[in-house]
Design a protein around this motif. Sequence first.
Motif, PDB file in Angstrom:
ATOM      1  N   ASP A  27      -3.522   4.627  -0.452  1.00 58.25           N
ATOM      2  CA  ASP A  27      -3.747   3.747   0.611  1.00 58.25           C
ATOM      3  C   ASP A  27      -4.981   3.826   1.100  1.00 58.25           C
ATOM      4  OD1 ASP A  27      -2.734   2.299   2.917  1.00 58.25           O
ATOM      5  OD2 ASP A  27      -2.007   4.156   3.954  1.00 58.25           O
TER       6      ASP A  27
ATOM      7  N   TYR B  47      -0.337  -4.777   2.151  1.00 57.11           N
ATOM      8  CA  TYR B  47       0.602  -4.902   2.918  1.00 57.11           C
ATOM      9  C   TYR B  47       0.525  -5.203   4.538  1.00 57.11           C
ATOM     10  CZ  TYR B  47      -0.442  -0.073   4.187  1.00 57.11           C
ATOM     11  OH  TYR B  47      -1.332   1.234   4.736  1.00 57.11           O
ATOM     12  N   GLN B  48      -0.814  -5.059   4.891  1.00 59.23           N
ATOM     13  CA  GLN B  48      -1.207  -5.567   6.478  1.00 59.23           C
ATOM     14  C   GLN B  48      -2.494  -6.290   6.606  1.00 59.23           C
ATOM     15  OE1 GLN B  48      -0.363  -2.411   9.205  1.00 59.23           O
ATOM     16  NE2 GLN B  48      -0.613  -3.831  11.027  1.00 59.23           N
ATOM     17  N   ARG B  49      -2.463  -7.395   7.349  1.00 63.22           N
ATOM     18  CA  ARG B  49      -3.723  -7.923   7.671  1.00 63.22           C
ATOM     19  C   ARG B  49      -3.841  -7.841   9.125  1.00 63.22           C
ATOM     20  NH1 ARG B  49      -4.629 -12.169   3.256  1.00 63.22           N
ATOM     21  NH2 ARG B  49      -2.658 -11.854   1.744  1.00 63.22           N
TER      22      ARG B  49
ATOM     23  N   SER C 292      -7.934  -4.980   6.490  1.00 63.37           N
ATOM     24  CA  SER C 292      -6.622  -4.977   5.848  1.00 63.37           C
ATOM     25  C   SER C 292      -6.291  -3.844   5.286  1.00 63.37           C
ATOM     26  CB  SER C 292      -6.655  -6.245   4.925  1.00 63.37           C
ATOM     27  OG  SER C 292      -7.498  -5.859   3.721  1.00 63.37           O
ATOM     28  N   LYS C 293      -4.943  -3.561   5.383  1.00 66.39           N
ATOM     29  CA  LYS C 293      -4.669  -2.257   4.692  1.00 66.39           C
ATOM     30  C   LYS C 293      -3.977  -2.803   3.406  1.00 66.39           C
ATOM     31  CE  LYS C 293      -3.095  -0.494   9.311  1.00 66.39           C
ATOM     32  NZ  LYS C 293      -2.275  -0.127  10.024  1.00 66.39           N
ATOM     33  N   ALA C 294      -3.984  -1.727   2.203  1.00 62.91           N
ATOM     34  CA  ALA C 294      -3.773  -1.990   0.960  1.00 62.91           C
ATOM     35  C   ALA C 294      -3.607  -0.953   0.088  1.00 62.91           C
ATOM     36  CB  ALA C 294      -4.573  -2.952   0.399  1.00 62.91           C
ATOM     37  N   TYR C 295      -2.770  -1.117  -0.882  1.00 62.80           N
ATOM     38  CA  TYR C 295      -2.902   0.061  -1.799  1.00 62.80           C
ATOM     39  C   TYR C 295      -3.436  -0.244  -2.965  1.00 62.80           C
ATOM     40  CZ  TYR C 295       1.322   1.824   0.675  1.00 62.80           C
ATOM     41  OH  TYR C 295       2.240   2.202   1.541  1.00 62.80           O
TER      42      TYR C 295
ATOM     43  N   PRO D  50      -4.654  -9.449  -4.211  1.00 62.51           N
ATOM     44  CA  PRO D  50      -3.680  -8.585  -4.790  1.00 62.51           C
ATOM     45  C   PRO D  50      -4.152  -8.746  -6.398  1.00 62.51           C
ATOM     46  CG  PRO D  50      -2.680  -9.461  -3.063  1.00 62.51           C
ATOM     47  CD  PRO D  50      -4.147 -10.187  -2.887  1.00 62.51           C
TER      48      PRO D  50
ATOM     49  N   ASN E  11      -0.950   5.462   9.602  1.00 66.38           N
ATOM     50  CA  ASN E  11       0.540   6.133   8.872  1.00 66.38           C
ATOM     51  C   ASN E  11       0.393   7.654   8.600  1.00 66.38           C
ATOM     52  OD1 ASN E  11      -1.505   6.434   7.042  1.00 66.38           O
ATOM     53  ND2 ASN E  11      -0.371   5.377   5.511  1.00 66.38           N
TER      54      ASN E  11
ATOM     55  N   GLU F 190      -1.411  -4.061  -3.725  1.00 65.74           N
ATOM     56  CA  GLU F 190      -0.834  -4.504  -2.656  1.00 65.74           C
ATOM     57  C   GLU F 190      -1.443  -4.767  -1.500  1.00 65.74           C
ATOM     58  OE1 GLU F 190       3.572  -3.877  -0.255  1.00 65.74           O
ATOM     59  OE2 GLU F 190       3.100  -2.651  -1.998  1.00 65.74           O
TER      60      GLU F 190
END
Length: 123
Positions: A64, A43-45, A50-53, A74, A90, A41
Motif C-alpha cells: 500500500d 484506488y483513491q485520488r 493518491s493511494k495505490a498498490y 497504473p 487503513n 492499482e
Amino acid sequence: MLGILRRKKSRREAAAAQQWERLQGSARQLGPDFHIVQVAEVYQRARNGSKAYVIWTETGARQDTWFEGWVPQPGSFLLVRGSVGYGPHNDNPKVLFIGSGGVHSTAAANARSAWQRQQSRQA
C-alpha cells in the motif's frame, strides 16, 4: 502499409526498452535508497495525492502506497525514494510514503517486457 506499421511498432518497442534501461541505470547510480516499483492499482485520488498498490520489482511484494501530490499511471514503473510508516487511513503499519519529489523517473507499463524481448533477440 504493413511494413510502416511494423516499423512504428518496432520504434515504440525500442523506446520502451530504453526507458527500462534508463530506469535501471538511474537506480544503480542513485544507490540503495531508490527502488523500482510498478503501480498495480490506484484506488483513491485525493486533492493532495493518491493511494495505490505498488509491486516491488526486486521481490514481487505488493505494498500500500501514498503518493503525495501526485497520481501515478497504473501499470507504469517508477523509480522512487520513500519511507515506510503507519497509514491511519487503513490502520496499516507498513504504508510506503512517497513524498513530493520522491518519484525520480518513470517508464511505460511495457518497458520491462520490451527490454526483455530485446535482450532475448540479441542473445
